[in-house]
Design a protein around this motif. Structure first.
Motif, PDB file in Angstrom:
ATOM      1  N   GLU A  81       8.477  41.597   7.607  1.00 53.58           N
ATOM      2  CA  GLU A  81       7.751  40.741   6.879  1.00 53.58           C
ATOM      3  C   GLU A  81       8.448  40.369   5.642  1.00 53.58           C
ATOM      4  O   GLU A  81       8.507  41.025   4.976  1.00 53.58           O
ATOM      5  CB  GLU A  81       6.162  41.212   6.660  1.00 53.58           C
ATOM      6  N   PRO A  82       8.892  38.894   5.717  1.00 49.82           N
ATOM      7  CA  PRO A  82       9.642  38.654   4.290  1.00 49.82           C
ATOM      8  C   PRO A  82       8.643  38.613   3.141  1.00 49.82           C
ATOM      9  O   PRO A  82       7.416  38.569   3.293  1.00 49.82           O
ATOM     10  CB  PRO A  82      10.205  37.422   4.695  1.00 49.82           C
ATOM     11  N   PRO A  83       9.310  38.690   1.951  1.00 46.05           N
ATOM     12  CA  PRO A  83       8.444  38.813   0.941  1.00 46.05           C
ATOM     13  C   PRO A  83       8.133  37.213   0.488  1.00 46.05           C
ATOM     14  O   PRO A  83       8.636  36.339   0.870  1.00 46.05           O
ATOM     15  CB  PRO A  83       9.473  39.021  -0.491  1.00 46.05           C
ATOM     16  N   ASP A  84       7.181  36.975  -0.288  1.00 48.27           N
ATOM     17  CA  ASP A  84       6.475  35.828  -0.462  1.00 48.27           C
ATOM     18  C   ASP A  84       7.575  34.756  -1.263  1.00 48.27           C
ATOM     19  O   ASP A  84       7.603  33.593  -1.078  1.00 48.27           O
ATOM     20  CB  ASP A  84       5.319  35.819  -1.214  1.00 48.27           C
ATOM     21  N   VAL A  85       8.170  35.550  -2.214  1.00 50.61           N
ATOM     22  CA  VAL A  85       9.197  34.837  -2.991  1.00 50.61           C
ATOM     23  C   VAL A  85      10.750  35.707  -2.757  1.00 50.61           C
ATOM     24  O   VAL A  85      10.810  36.818  -2.989  1.00 50.61           O
ATOM     25  CB  VAL A  85       8.913  34.922  -4.578  1.00 50.61           C
ATOM     26  N   PRO A  86      11.703  34.812  -2.557  1.00 54.37           N
ATOM     27  CA  PRO A  86      13.094  35.200  -2.335  1.00 54.37           C
ATOM     28  C   PRO A  86      13.508  35.909  -3.540  1.00 54.37           C
ATOM     29  O   PRO A  86      13.344  35.426  -4.710  1.00 54.37           O
ATOM     30  CB  PRO A  86      13.705  34.281  -1.704  1.00 54.37           C
ATOM     31  N   SER A  87      14.453  36.874  -3.232  1.00 49.13           N
ATOM     32  CA  SER A  87      15.041  37.594  -4.510  1.00 49.13           C
ATOM     33  C   SER A  87      16.541  37.242  -4.323  1.00 49.13           C
ATOM     34  O   SER A  87      17.238  37.765  -3.230  1.00 49.13           O
ATOM     35  CB  SER A  87      15.091  39.296  -4.404  1.00 49.13           C
ATOM     36  N   VAL A  88      16.952  36.075  -5.118  1.00 51.74           N
ATOM     37  CA  VAL A  88      18.380  35.643  -4.954  1.00 51.74           C
ATOM     38  C   VAL A  88      19.177  35.784  -6.151  1.00 51.74           C
ATOM     39  O   VAL A  88      18.679  35.386  -7.201  1.00 51.74           O
ATOM     40  CB  VAL A  88      18.208  34.268  -4.384  1.00 51.74           C
ATOM     41  N   ALA A  89      20.484  36.012  -6.251  1.00 50.20           N
ATOM     42  CA  ALA A  89      21.175  36.403  -7.232  1.00 50.20           C
ATOM     43  C   ALA A  89      21.388  34.779  -7.848  1.00 50.20           C
ATOM     44  O   ALA A  89      21.683  33.800  -7.365  1.00 50.20           O
ATOM     45  CB  ALA A  89      22.759  36.764  -6.818  1.00 50.20           C
ATOM     46  N   GLY A  90      21.211  34.760  -9.163  1.00 53.85           N
ATOM     47  CA  GLY A  90      21.306  33.137  -9.911  1.00 53.85           C
ATOM     48  C   GLY A  90      19.994  32.711  -9.849  1.00 53.85           C
ATOM     49  O   GLY A  90      19.700  31.567 -10.602  1.00 53.85           O
ATOM     50  N   LEU A  91      19.050  33.017  -9.220  1.00 58.30           N
ATOM     51  CA  LEU A  91      17.703  32.225  -9.077  1.00 58.30           C
ATOM     52  C   LEU A  91      16.739  33.002  -9.803  1.00 58.30           C
ATOM     53  O   LEU A  91      15.476  32.339  -9.864  1.00 58.30           O
ATOM     54  CB  LEU A  91      17.256  31.772  -7.882  1.00 58.30           C
ATOM     55  N   ALA A  92      17.012  34.158 -10.639  1.00 52.62           N
ATOM     56  CA  ALA A  92      15.993  34.977 -11.186  1.00 52.62           C
ATOM     57  C   ALA A  92      15.317  34.283 -12.287  1.00 52.62           C
ATOM     58  O   ALA A  92      15.745  33.458 -13.302  1.00 52.62           O
ATOM     59  CB  ALA A  92      16.413  36.055 -11.871  1.00 52.62           C
ATOM     60  N   GLY A  93      13.761  33.675 -12.071  1.00 56.02           N
ATOM     61  CA  GLY A  93      12.975  33.009 -13.086  1.00 56.02           C
ATOM     62  C   GLY A  93      13.091  31.500 -12.951  1.00 56.02           C
ATOM     63  O   GLY A  93      12.495  30.772 -13.542  1.00 56.02           O
ATOM     64  N   LEU A  94      13.678  31.079 -11.820  1.00 57.30           N
ATOM     65  CA  LEU A  94      14.038  29.755 -11.601  1.00 57.30           C
ATOM     66  C   LEU A  94      13.206  29.121 -10.485  1.00 57.30           C
ATOM     67  O   LEU A  94      13.264  27.980 -10.109  1.00 57.30           O
ATOM     68  CB  LEU A  94      15.595  29.410 -11.642  1.00 57.30           C
ATOM     69  N   ILE A  95      12.611  30.090  -9.658  1.00 53.87           N
ATOM     70  CA  ILE A  95      11.868  29.665  -8.459  1.00 53.87           C
ATOM     71  C   ILE A  95      10.343  29.438  -8.839  1.00 53.87           C
ATOM     72  O   ILE A  95       9.711  30.250  -9.470  1.00 53.87           O
ATOM     73  CB  ILE A  95      11.930  30.790  -7.653  1.00 53.87           C
ATOM     74  N   THR A  96       9.850  28.050  -8.782  1.00 55.83           N
ATOM     75  CA  THR A  96       8.586  28.010  -8.885  1.00 55.83           C
ATOM     76  C   THR A  96       7.912  27.005  -7.930  1.00 55.83           C
ATOM     77  O   THR A  96       8.601  26.394  -7.064  1.00 55.83           O
ATOM     78  CB  THR A  96       8.278  26.865 -10.238  1.00 55.83           C
ATOM     79  N   GLY A  97       6.668  27.374  -7.449  1.00 57.43           N
ATOM     80  CA  GLY A  97       5.874  26.593  -6.408  1.00 57.43           C
ATOM     81  C   GLY A  97       6.430  26.998  -5.065  1.00 57.43           C
ATOM     82  O   GLY A  97       6.620  25.922  -4.304  1.00 57.43           O
ATOM     83  N   CYS A  98       6.856  28.205  -4.927  1.00 56.11           N
ATOM     84  CA  CYS A  98       7.510  28.555  -3.713  1.00 56.11           C
ATOM     85  C   CYS A  98       6.340  28.466  -2.573  1.00 56.11           C
ATOM     86  O   CYS A  98       5.395  29.164  -2.739  1.00 56.11           O
ATOM     87  CB  CYS A  98       7.935  30.001  -3.954  1.00 56.11           C
ATOM     88  N   CYS A  99       6.880  27.904  -1.459  1.00 57.55           N
ATOM     89  CA  CYS A  99       5.967  28.020  -0.208  1.00 57.55           C
ATOM     90  C   CYS A  99       6.063  29.228   0.525  1.00 57.55           C
ATOM     91  O   CYS A  99       6.977  29.960   0.420  1.00 57.55           O
ATOM     92  CB  CYS A  99       6.434  26.893   0.782  1.00 57.55           C
ATOM     93  N   LYS A 100       5.122  29.596   1.488  1.00 59.57           N
ATOM     94  CA  LYS A 100       5.363  30.690   2.130  1.00 59.57           C
ATOM     95  C   LYS A 100       6.400  30.652   3.191  1.00 59.57           C
ATOM     96  O   LYS A 100       6.721  29.733   3.767  1.00 59.57           O
ATOM     97  CB  LYS A 100       4.001  30.901   3.188  1.00 59.57           C
ATOM     98  N   PRO A 101       6.970  31.755   3.330  1.00 62.06           N
ATOM     99  CA  PRO A 101       8.296  31.921   4.081  1.00 62.06           C
ATOM    100  C   PRO A 101       7.856  31.477   5.588  1.00 62.06           C
ATOM    101  O   PRO A 101       6.969  31.762   6.030  1.00 62.06           O
ATOM    102  CB  PRO A 101       8.926  33.197   3.948  1.00 62.06           C
ATOM    103  N   TYR A 102       8.973  30.944   6.191  1.00 63.49           N
ATOM    104  CA  TYR A 102       8.758  30.581   7.730  1.00 63.49           C
ATOM    105  C   TYR A 102      10.008  31.282   8.292  1.00 63.49           C
ATOM    106  O   TYR A 102      11.090  31.064   7.785  1.00 63.49           O
ATOM    107  CB  TYR A 102       8.702  28.794   7.638  1.00 63.49           C
ATOM    108  N   GLN A 103       9.664  31.739   9.262  1.00 64.52           N
ATOM    109  CA  GLN A 103      10.531  32.438  10.157  1.00 64.52           C
ATOM    110  C   GLN A 103      10.642  31.796  11.659  1.00 64.52           C
ATOM    111  O   GLN A 103       9.794  31.070  12.337  1.00 64.52           O
ATOM    112  CB  GLN A 103      10.332  33.669  10.511  1.00 64.52           C
ATOM    113  N   LYS A 104      12.049  31.662  12.305  1.00 63.63           N
ATOM    114  CA  LYS A 104      12.194  31.286  13.598  1.00 63.63           C
ATOM    115  C   LYS A 104      13.444  31.765  14.123  1.00 63.63           C
ATOM    116  O   LYS A 104      14.331  32.178  13.370  1.00 63.63           O
ATOM    117  CB  LYS A 104      12.328  29.808  13.766  1.00 63.63           C
TER     118      LYS A 104
END
Length: 228
Positions: A81-104
């Motif tokens: 089960e992925p997190p609701d907000v991804p943890s990505v190098a260089g994007l800390a504090g820059l992600i806003t309005g994130c949609c629920k993750p989609y998998q396929k």
């Protein structure tokens, strides 16, 4: 002469009415047939043939592929089960309005080089701005788990399907050696806090379903795993 003309006109009117009556009867008969057909039980062969015709005329081939392989926004395809907000190098504090993750689970057309697109269903509706037209396509930045950027276009296909498309998608597939049926991608869509642009994060993992893993030996190539 006048009498003959009147008789001929009368016959013509009668024939016209009879034609309309016959046409009306045919329409009613067809409508009744269609109405009763909705309750009919078809054998597998007839059902498959009917579905094939429906896809041909209604353009449902991609939708069926999306529904049959990977599911529609199934958040636990293989127990992850992925997190609701991804943890990505260089994007800390820059992600806003994130949609629920989609998998396929990737399909053949997702990794086909000459198509250069990732297809997903309508669960990825963005928070669009007035000047953004997803029908024409919106330029977006797509990040992998390390923060590497890929330039793509987010576009709607038909009424319920969406794609991320560009020559950078085959590069992404090649970078992580993605293959149909055995690789799963997780997609997050968000707004960049500084640029306010629409962006995506895509992570991937090698996870063949039991039916494939048990049914045949897989040649597991060395690949870069990317979980965020």
């Amino acid at each position: 002469m006048t009498k003959d003309c009147e008789e001929n006109n009368s016959k013509a009117i009668d024939n016209g009415n009879n034609g309309e009556d016959r046409l009306t009867d045919e329409v009613h008969s067809a409508a009744s047939g269609v109405f009763s057909f909705q309750h009919a039980k078809l054998d597998k062969k007839s059902s498959a043939r009917l579905n094939k015709q429906k896809r041909k005329f209604l353009g449902g081939e991609e939708q069926e592929e999306e529904a049959s392989v990977g599911g529609r926004n199934n958040r636990m395809l293989d127990g992850y089960e992925p997190p609701d907000v991804p943890s990505v190098a260089g994007l800390a504090g820059l992600i806003t309005g994130c949609c629920k993750p989609y998998q396929k689970r990737l399909t053949e057309t997702d990794v086909r080089k000459n198509q250069s697109r990732l297809l997903f269903c309508n669960n990825m509706m963005p928070l669009l701005k007035e000047d953004e037209n997803v029908g024409n396509g919106i330029p977006v930045v797509v990040y992998d788990g390390r923060g590497k950027e890929y330039r793509m276009k987010f576009k709607r296909w038909g009424s319920a399907m969406y794609v991320l498309t560009s020559s950078d998608w085959p590069k992404f597939c090649s970078e992580y050696k993605l293959a149909k049926d055995v690789d799963i991608v997780t997609v997050w869509m968000f707004r960049h806090r500084v640029t306010e642009k629409l962006c995506f994060v895509i992570s991937c993992r090698w996870s063949p379903p039991p039916t494939i893993a048990q049914g045949k030996a897989l040649h597991r190539r060395p690949r870069k795993m990317l979980l965020v």
